[in-house]
Design a protein around this motif. Sequence first.
Motif, PDB file in Angstrom:
ATOM      1  N   GLN C  49       0.830  -1.203   0.000  1.00 29.82           N
ATOM      2  CA  GLN C  49       0.000   0.000   0.000  1.00 29.82           C
ATOM      3  C   GLN C  49       0.872   1.263   0.000  1.00 29.82           C
ATOM      4  O   GLN C  49       0.566   2.252  -0.658  1.00 29.82           O
ATOM      5  CB  GLN C  49      -0.900   0.019   1.248  1.00 29.82           C
ATOM      6  CG  GLN C  49      -2.008  -1.024   1.211  1.00 29.82           C
ATOM      7  CD  GLN C  49      -3.059  -0.685   0.176  1.00 29.82           C
ATOM      8  OE1 GLN C  49      -3.555   0.430   0.125  1.00 29.82           O
ATOM      9  NE2 GLN C  49      -3.370  -1.645  -0.685  1.00 29.82           N
ATOM     10  N   TYR C  53       0.989   4.235  -3.194  1.00 26.97           N
ATOM     11  CA  TYR C  53       0.675   5.667  -3.146  1.00 26.97           C
ATOM     12  C   TYR C  53       1.905   6.576  -3.227  1.00 26.97           C
ATOM     13  O   TYR C  53       1.772   7.764  -3.467  1.00 26.97           O
ATOM     14  CB  TYR C  53      -0.159   5.971  -1.900  1.00 26.97           C
ATOM     15  CG  TYR C  53      -1.500   5.266  -1.974  1.00 26.97           C
ATOM     16  CD1 TYR C  53      -2.485   5.725  -2.852  1.00 26.97           C
ATOM     17  CD2 TYR C  53      -1.760   4.115  -1.247  1.00 26.97           C
ATOM     18  CE1 TYR C  53      -3.703   5.062  -2.977  1.00 26.97           C
ATOM     19  CE2 TYR C  53      -2.973   3.442  -1.359  1.00 26.97           C
ATOM     20  CZ  TYR C  53      -3.930   3.916  -2.238  1.00 26.97           C
ATOM     21  OH  TYR C  53      -5.130   3.258  -2.376  1.00 26.97           O
ATOM     22  N   TYR C 363      -4.572   7.379   0.151  1.00 23.78           N
ATOM     23  CA  TYR C 363      -4.680   6.156   0.965  1.00 23.78           C
ATOM     24  C   TYR C 363      -5.911   6.210   1.858  1.00 23.78           C
ATOM     25  O   TYR C 363      -6.661   5.222   1.955  1.00 23.78           O
ATOM     26  CB  TYR C 363      -3.424   5.963   1.814  1.00 23.78           C
ATOM     27  CG  TYR C 363      -3.618   4.887   2.855  1.00 23.78           C
ATOM     28  CD1 TYR C 363      -3.606   3.538   2.494  1.00 23.78           C
ATOM     29  CD2 TYR C 363      -3.881   5.209   4.188  1.00 23.78           C
ATOM     30  CE1 TYR C 363      -3.841   2.546   3.442  1.00 23.78           C
ATOM     31  CE2 TYR C 363      -4.109   4.232   5.133  1.00 23.78           C
ATOM     32  CZ  TYR C 363      -4.091   2.904   4.761  1.00 23.78           C
ATOM     33  OH  TYR C 363      -4.340   1.917   5.689  1.00 23.78           O
ATOM     34  N   SER C 366      -8.984   5.306   0.117  1.00 26.42           N
ATOM     35  CA  SER C 366      -9.041   3.974  -0.487  1.00 26.42           C
ATOM     36  C   SER C 366      -9.874   2.981   0.325  1.00 26.42           C
ATOM     37  O   SER C 366     -10.313   1.960  -0.198  1.00 26.42           O
ATOM     38  CB  SER C 366      -7.621   3.411  -0.635  1.00 26.42           C
ATOM     39  OG  SER C 366      -7.119   3.004   0.636  1.00 26.42           O
ATOM     40  N   TYR C 368      -8.736   1.077   2.537  1.00 22.16           N
ATOM     41  CA  TYR C 368      -7.921  -0.080   2.921  1.00 22.16           C
ATOM     42  C   TYR C 368      -7.823  -0.215   4.446  1.00 22.16           C
ATOM     43  O   TYR C 368      -7.893  -1.313   4.994  1.00 22.16           O
ATOM     44  CB  TYR C 368      -6.517   0.048   2.301  1.00 22.16           C
ATOM     45  CG  TYR C 368      -5.617  -1.139   2.563  1.00 22.16           C
ATOM     46  CD1 TYR C 368      -5.669  -2.262   1.742  1.00 22.16           C
ATOM     47  CD2 TYR C 368      -4.722  -1.138   3.633  1.00 22.16           C
ATOM     48  CE1 TYR C 368      -4.837  -3.354   1.988  1.00 22.16           C
ATOM     49  CE2 TYR C 368      -3.884  -2.223   3.886  1.00 22.16           C
ATOM     50  CZ  TYR C 368      -3.943  -3.331   3.056  1.00 22.16           C
ATOM     51  OH  TYR C 368      -3.123  -4.404   3.297  1.00 22.16           O
TER      52      TYR C 368
END
Lengths: 386, 386, 386, 386
Positions: C49, C53, C363, C366, C368
């Motif tokens: 990750q 980014y 991020y 996202s 995540y």
Amino acid sequence: MTEAVRAALRVQRVELPSWAFGNSGTRFKVFAQRGVPRTPFEKVQDAAQVHRYTGVAPTVALHIPWDRVDDYTHLAGFAKEHGVGLGTINANVFQDDDYMLGSVTNPDPAVRRKAIDHLLECVDIAAQVGVRDVKLWFSDGTNYPGQDSIRVRQDRLAQALRETYARLNPDQRLLLEYKLFEPAFYTTDVPDWGTAYAHCLRLGEKAQVVIDTGHHAPGTNIEFIVAFLLREQKLGAFDFNSRFYADDDLMVGSADPFQLFRIMHEIVSADALKSGAGIAFMLDQCHNIEPKIPAQIRSVMNVQEATAKALLVDHDALAEAQRAGDVLGANAVFMDAYNTDVRPLLADVRREMGLDPDPVAAYQRSGYGDKIVAERVGGQQAGWGA
Amino acid sequence: MTEAVRAALRVQRVELPSWAFGNSGTRFKVFAQRGVPRTPFEKVQDAAQVHRYTGVAPTVALHIPWDRVDDYTHLAGFAKEHGVGLGTINANVFQDDDYMLGSVTNPDPAVRRKAIDHLLECVDIAAQVGVRDVKLWFSDGTNYPGQDSIRVRQDRLAQALRETYARLNPDQRLLLEYKLFEPAFYTTDVPDWGTAYAHCLRLGEKAQVVIDTGHHAPGTNIEFIVAFLLREQKLGAFDFNSRFYADDDLMVGSADPFQLFRIMHEIVSADALKSGAGIAFMLDQCHNIEPKIPAQIRSVMNVQEATAKALLVDHDALAEAQRAGDVLGANAVFMDAYNTDVRPLLADVRREMGLDPDPVAAYQRSGYGDKIVAERVGGQQAGWGA
Amino acid sequence: MTEAVRAALRVQRVELPSWAFGNSGTRFKVFAQRGVPRTPFEKVQDAAQVHRYTGVAPTVALHIPWDRVDDYTHLAGFAKEHGVGLGTINANVFQDDDYMLGSVTNPDPAVRRKAIDHLLECVDIAAQVGVRDVKLWFSDGTNYPGQDSIRVRQDRLAQALRETYARLNPDQRLLLEYKLFEPAFYTTDVPDWGTAYAHCLRLGEKAQVVIDTGHHAPGTNIEFIVAFLLREQKLGAFDFNSRFYADDDLMVGSADPFQLFRIMHEIVSADALKSGAGIAFMLDQCHNIEPKIPAQIRSVMNVQEATAKALLVDHDALAEAQRAGDVLGANAVFMDAYNTDVRPLLADVRREMGLDPDPVAAYQRSGYGDKIVAERVGGQQAGWGA
Amino acid sequence: MTEAVRAALRVQRVELPSWAFGNSGTRFKVFAQRGVPRTPFEKVQDAAQVHRYTGVAPTVALHIPWDRVDDYTHLAGFAKEHGVGLGTINANVFQDDDYMLGSVTNPDPAVRRKAIDHLLECVDIAAQVGVRDVKLWFSDGTNYPGQDSIRVRQDRLAQALRETYARLNPDQRLLLEYKLFEPAFYTTDVPDWGTAYAHCLRLGEKAQVVIDTGHHAPGTNIEFIVAFLLREQKLGAFDFNSRFYADDDLMVGSADPFQLFRIMHEIVSADALKSGAGIAFMLDQCHNIEPKIPAQIRSVMNVQEATAKALLVDHDALAEAQRAGDVLGANAVFMDAYNTDVRPLLADVRREMGLDPDPVAAYQRSGYGDKIVAERVGGQQAGWGA
């Protein structure tokens, strides 16, 4: 002079920390040792061994919740049976997940409430077992610039202290400890003696400062702080240990024995060694790689040796040289005491007290170490952080 | 927001030290520079240059006896003609042979008397020229353990401060500075903010603490001290400079510009930038190897840049992130201000004030530097220590 | 110039530590965070990750045994599927009970053998997955004066290094890290760059020194060490992080961004930024109280910002001012680059690379973070020390 | 064992610095003392007094140009008449105005040439009077980031060292000293032992490192460096003194006598005390506020006491405990030696050497101090910096 020195050494008292008998370590690793206590009762038993051979360590400080028991009166009775008593109650507000961003200075009022309630509980426990001192150390602080407001955190801290102080009974004291850093790495909310002093001053006479000898910036002159706080009548206690770098928590006197002597010289000069002076002399150490009980015995002896040397300083000669501006002469008087081998004197004092002159050897011969290794099998060993 | 920032920057004030224009150095060597002033009058002329190009440095602090003149009113008038005024009076009790073992804490009462008399003289000089602040820094301390009594020296210090404080008129203040070490190497009688704070507290409201940014132990969090003293209303002034190791006295902002920003953030957060807040922002530097006047200009600009960044912190967003326990978010708000290039903003502010947007270049073009090199020939150059 | 700067920024590489994604803390407490990985595979996913980014963090360093898996080729394939690769293999010889008194320098030859065997295993793992660098850090040292022989421990260390070095294949390197203290509190067997350098020199060209920016005594000038080792061709890698006090392991650039700039200036000046120069730029941090993935993203960005500023230094103007002995002028050229806001430039570079100009925001959007909190329930969270 | 200890103490040698007999101070003030020498000859006379009463300080180190004379052979003869000899020649390239930006690393090649020529002159002077060691300490460095190139300065330094080394005759040595900071406040060109070691390694066997005990960062373990350099056969000499903070230059053993003992333990353990081992033990101190001659006597005695304790360590018992991993036992063996009062032993050794057992008292009784106060009137007192 010698008899006065002996008398002073006979009545000197050093308090032992229950947690020093459990396992401890660094963030890298806690190495387990065999025979380590699994309960507060076993910690008290180990502490009693230290007193048995040194004769000057009759109390055991507790850490709540590490030493939480259902019935503190029972624990106190157990201690008494083993020849010791319970000492300072140490509050611990740094090991719940809630405290990640602080305890009494946490941005979240609910966490602050929880933390203050724990402080009040500690005051109550102390009252219940008739203990005078409640010691507060806060791990509170921040890791990054901007993370929280330095000033607002002081407001929160002041509020928590006020509430705790109000709970004290007339015979109790609040001892406030300071520390430069760790576990917080940018700001610490009580980082130095000045901060602790200012808060204690506002609280009142029952609030006193604790000096942990490992909690200062490099180069800090600790004996100056001792002398200053004594003059201000705001020195309440010591947490003794040694450090080469940060808060290493090594055995007191092992890293810089001359510094320990200079500290004790300030104590002796202010006639603050005797118990009536209100200074609690405590050990606060982590025996990460050495056996705990003999390490505590050795630590008590190190305090005694530094004290004996401090008691041997010829104060008249020192004052005379100081008045005369005789730099080398005054230093020579001072060093003469430090350079004296006081071990024979302390061996005599121990004999007078009915003790073995060599406490470490006597403990080693006793077989206690082997006994606990054999007996303490199973269960959860106590750890510094547990 | 921007206009408020500009307004704050226009009224910000930084005081210049007369001694920064004289030669300075280390115990190893003082390197002489050409064109250095030979009299307090020439120092004032040089300081006036700094104000001329920065617009925010309208006062010159004096050091007595380094800047002793027969008629201080005359010197004040001379300054006024050059567009500046006299500032803080700095007492100096460390350069007579009598002071080898201390000034106000000397074992010899005659030396103490002499030192106190000098402090009183400084109060009188300040009163004579209408200056509010008298700043006290004591080099007093000891080099060897046992050399003198830490506690007795505190008694002597307290006595000297009381006497000096009593001499202040209602508009005057006593500023007490602390320093970890140098020139004393074992104990220093006012080594930290706690000591200065405790003495000021006993003296009264007109006694305030001075923070010299180079006077701390390694690792000390200076912005914490700033925030704490502001909260206690006991911060009176700054002596700005930079250090990598000890009291290096480099240009402010040159060693750790982020630290200077953090300090100014506490000032701005407490709304203590404005002159009514009673904080004197002074430079206290030694330009050992760089030309003095442009170094002072650069230093003033460094303070301005740190202040501008502090003024740009989004306090609402910061407080919101802090309340939410958003560690990274709060830090990001804080760093966003620090990472901003504020030089264009400051150039604008200068234009608004009728100044050249580039003070160093403007000074360099002026020819003043060459002029003083040509004119100041003969005589005794002023030195940091003379 | 700008295009060259952009090009340099596009090809810059920063390696991520797998352990930064697990929980970490201090000896006082490890605070658990939700969503933390439970396996080396999940750590690799998180690291991917950060690369997604930032675009400049394509490798993940492993710590053995923390990241031990049955099949490293499988883990490497898994990483590749996620867009990243395996990086430096870090040996760990400090978390078995056997290592209480040291690993390769332990007084007990059996423990030394065990430790060396682990080092050899690490070399083999690295060879198996085609990784160039094996990094060695030893917690070895002593806590008390006299505990062991400083010199004999050096002999043992040299022996272990020789044996490990001999195992390297022609494309591999041994990276030796030093650290002032912790977990050892009196002596550390590789305490400073000089010790690491001397050992690497004897080993040969494939042995190189690692600089961890948090492993120095207060006041140490790290950029000097960088410059010196580059000149000696003995700088192999960085472990980047920040510290205010000791080995705080905060986000790189968060405590002293100016220092990071000065370090990167030495790198740029020696043309050592490009990957062919053989310097591995790694993060080594503990995100004790902040979320791990965005903290890693922020850290990579901090390295990029310092690098961009270093790339903007006008080297011709700097060299000219240095040659002329123009102290203020040279410093001004240097500070001009530092004071530049490089964030717009880096946003452009990211756009050119097909990335979002604001990696943290991208991020956060996202989802995540929420996803792993929801999915990673049960199992044993990975910890810094586990 | 005792006789071997006595024998070792009888042949131990400590070199005295000529400059310790002159006035010294800090950047704040040099306090003049009465009776201070005015010429190199008078310094030699004073040094001879120290040897007269200690019996172990038969050589005097010179500082050029502070001790420049027309005829060094004459000075050597004068010394011999007074019972002492000339020792290490110390180069001084920090007190000309030319050296403001450095000596051998100055950006200006003409200044570098001048500095190197002085180093060569020192080699020649040493050769002329048959002195083995030429000691180099460079104050070279920078005060501001960017001021000069760290790397280029190393190139210049290496060139100067090569040229100087080439001038040595086969019996001479070049001793290279390092220092963390002061007078330079940002970079120092030889800041640590690693830098000195690396340069000496390239030069060859006749280049050796000097450890000045006051020249380290806080927390540096000096005995580690001693042990490491001894193992590498690169330790050439000590400059002994004490410090609490920075390079305080107090009497050796006065700030941390336990550290001095640990240092001497490494020396004794490596059998490097005897003169054949090639380690020069020198004092390098500033007696700013105490009388110089008795301070030197006291310093020599402090070295002797630390040495005696180190000689008393029971190496067999220590090695046995170390091998067994007995942390407390090994430490106890070590501390047993330190805690011994060795003053009676040293008094005996002095009697055996035909000396007064109390050197300070003997000197005080001699009347020499009064004599020089009476005689040395007029003329220019020697100063540390002159």
